[in-house]
Design a protein around this motif. Sequence first.
Motif, mmCIF file in Angstrom:
data_model
loop_
_atom_site.group_PDB
_atom_site.id
_atom_site.type_symbol
_atom_site.label_atom_id
_atom_site.label_comp_id
_atom_site.label_asym_id
_atom_site.label_seq_id
_atom_site.Cartn_x
_atom_site.Cartn_y
_atom_site.Cartn_z
ATOM 1 N N HIS A 199 9.098 99.020 106.470
ATOM 2 C CA HIS A 199 10.200 98.170 107.063
ATOM 3 C C HIS A 199 11.530 99.203 106.861
ATOM 4 O O HIS A 199 11.773 99.865 106.262
ATOM 5 C CB HIS A 199 10.611 96.944 106.384
ATOM 6 N N ALA A 200 12.278 98.941 107.883
ATOM 7 C CA ALA A 200 13.550 99.837 108.099
ATOM 8 C C ALA A 200 14.713 99.187 108.882
ATOM 9 O O ALA A 200 14.691 98.292 109.409
ATOM 10 C CB ALA A 200 12.911 101.258 108.706
ATOM 11 N N THR A 201 15.997 99.740 108.478
ATOM 12 C CA THR A 201 17.144 99.209 109.083
ATOM 13 C C THR A 201 18.094 100.493 109.388
ATOM 14 O O THR A 201 17.672 101.706 108.943
ATOM 15 C CB THR A 201 17.828 98.267 108.313
ATOM 16 N N ASP A 202 19.210 100.393 110.179
ATOM 17 C CA ASP A 202 20.077 101.436 110.190
ATOM 18 C C ASP A 202 21.039 101.313 108.772
ATOM 19 O O ASP A 202 20.591 100.608 108.010
ATOM 20 C CB ASP A 202 20.951 101.094 111.196
ATOM 21 N N ARG A 203 21.815 102.308 108.926
ATOM 22 C CA ARG A 203 22.903 102.298 107.608
ATOM 23 C C ARG A 203 23.646 101.158 107.205
ATOM 24 O O ARG A 203 23.688 100.711 106.193
ATOM 25 C CB ARG A 203 23.832 103.511 107.734
ATOM 26 N N SER A 204 23.866 100.237 108.231
ATOM 27 C CA SER A 204 24.486 98.840 107.961
ATOM 28 C C SER A 204 23.795 97.978 107.164
ATOM 29 O O SER A 204 24.177 96.941 106.511
ATOM 30 C CB SER A 204 24.940 98.282 109.212
ATOM 31 N N GLY A 205 22.268 98.155 107.373
ATOM 32 C CA GLY A 205 21.605 97.311 106.772
ATOM 33 C C GLY A 205 21.235 96.017 107.577
ATOM 34 O O GLY A 205 20.563 95.164 107.206
ATOM 35 N N LEU A 206 21.910 95.856 108.671
ATOM 36 C CA LEU A 206 21.983 94.590 109.622
ATOM 37 C C LEU A 206 20.968 94.875 110.757
ATOM 38 O O LEU A 206 20.686 93.616 111.292
ATOM 39 C CB LEU A 206 23.391 94.215 109.787
ATOM 40 N N ASN A 207 20.918 95.862 111.200
ATOM 41 C CA ASN A 207 19.950 96.215 112.520
ATOM 42 C C ASN A 207 18.700 96.542 112.169
ATOM 43 O O ASN A 207 18.474 97.396 111.491
ATOM 44 C CB ASN A 207 20.514 97.205 113.349
ATOM 45 N N ASP A 208 17.634 95.776 112.512
ATOM 46 C CA ASP A 208 16.282 96.026 112.176
ATOM 47 C C ASP A 208 15.765 97.274 113.165
ATOM 48 O O ASP A 208 15.955 97.195 114.197
ATOM 49 C CB ASP A 208 15.323 94.849 112.552
ATOM 50 N N LEU A 209 14.709 98.242 112.305
ATOM 51 C CA LEU A 209 14.303 99.282 112.962
ATOM 52 C C LEU A 209 12.727 99.209 112.919
ATOM 53 O O LEU A 209 12.311 100.516 113.220
ATOM 54 C CB LEU A 209 15.014 100.678 112.320
ATOM 55 N N ASP A 210 12.191 98.418 112.666
ATOM 56 C CA ASP A 210 10.626 98.342 112.615
ATOM 57 C C ASP A 210 9.954 98.610 113.739
ATOM 58 O O ASP A 210 8.891 99.164 113.616
ATOM 59 C CB ASP A 210 10.334 96.632 112.206
ATOM 60 N N HIS A 211 10.564 98.281 114.856
ATOM 61 C CA HIS A 211 10.088 98.833 116.079
ATOM 62 C C HIS A 211 10.011 100.262 116.352
ATOM 63 O O HIS A 211 9.025 100.793 117.130
ATOM 64 C CB HIS A 211 10.458 98.185 117.391
ATOM 65 N N LEU A 212 10.890 100.944 115.347
ATOM 66 C CA LEU A 212 10.568 102.436 115.539
ATOM 67 C C LEU A 212 10.108 103.288 114.415
ATOM 68 O O LEU A 212 9.966 104.474 114.454
ATOM 69 C CB LEU A 212 12.352 102.877 115.685
ATOM 70 N N VAL A 213 9.445 102.592 113.434
ATOM 71 C CA VAL A 213 8.637 103.274 112.404
ATOM 72 C C VAL A 213 6.939 102.457 112.628
ATOM 73 O O VAL A 213 6.917 101.634 112.868
ATOM 74 C CB VAL A 213 9.077 102.986 111.205
#
Length: 429
Positions: free
Chosen positions: A258-272
């Motif tokens: 599970h991942a997010t950008d630095r803000s912690g508000l934007n989900d990056l799951d589709h990029l990992v």
Amino acid sequence: MKIRQILATAVAAAVTTPALLLSVTPAFADDKPAAQTQEKPSVAELEKAAAAAQTAYDDALAAEKAAKEVLESLDENSPLAKAAKAAKEAAVEAAAAKTEADQAVVDAKAAVEALPETATEEETAAAASALAEAEAAAVAADQAKTAADAKAVEADTARDDERVAAARAIGEAQKVTKQALADKTAADAALAKSKEEEAEGGEDGGEDDTCVPEPKLATVVTGLPSTVVAGTKVNFKLRVTNGTDKTMDEVFPFVYAHATDRSGLNDLDHLVHLQWSTASSSKWKNVDNENYIEKISPLKAGAHADIKLRLTVDASAPAGNGVTFVAGDYWNDNGTCGGSPDLEGYEFMIAAAGSKPGKVDDAKPSTTKPNTSDLKPQSAGSASPAGGSLAATGSSSATSQLALASGAALAIGAGAVFVVRRRKAGSHA
């Protein structure tokens, strides 16, 4: 303990506690969200959460409809549209007046040039005066046209800005509606699951103790860097250890990134992305949609099995934060089952593509694991990956990690907790 409704708890917490919006930051392991100690909600509480989510969704739909109506109202009869139309007409009239004034100057000059040599002083003076007046009128007409053109541009801009703002308002309203629908879906699913589990527990609401937490089923990650650069792949290892004195007939390793950008508000799951391979299946395979990999069949008492893992972060991923969760479930031929009581979370930073972080330490687990150094190795079996299998964790301590964001528990799906479990009459029979 009842271990099948922790996902419902996480979902309800995400729906009813907006403060649990995703915040996977370097302080993640130190600051425990309130959901970690939250008791499992009752059906009545879940019904209340579902009703609140329904109301929020209805309100979002109404707001979206109102935003669309605002845009639809901005036709040619809107005040700014009328003002823009009037300003354009005034600009056209000013342009016509300037053309007429310019022609008057041309005509006046022609009249001066056409004066005969026999013209009197009075005739010459009159022609010169007419030319001067025409030139003054032309200057005034030119200034009027410039002013009218500016007003027309200003009015057009105001009208366009109003429409753009209305369109943006629709976009924002649609985002709110989408999130509200996701929350509603999560709340409805949690409620339905809770009712289902309550019904399965009998009229007395008895707990299902078929599957139990097994802390001696250990999952340990080694070799995962604490910083991963976007656009790269990193290989690491998962060791699954049966620290009990009994053989586990089928063990299902669970892994989830599970991942997010630095803000912690934007989900990056589709990029990992996570892949796995074993000695018996050396080709890299994607982790299934329930976050399970190939089952180990069997895993003898005191034995361990190693699974190779590969984490890929897309080059388009921004700098951010990530965590790889691991756990293990087991299912025996006699119908008994259980799994790791907690998710192990290994945090890592995501560095922007092209970064040069240099030598970095390995990611560290967020919970303490049993000592398995004296246990002997065993290779994983080659059976097919688990589908619809026992979920990975059951204690309330996992919910703080699962409820990191509204909808995070659902994003993990069946592999987050003891919810979608293998049953005696199910696919493992």
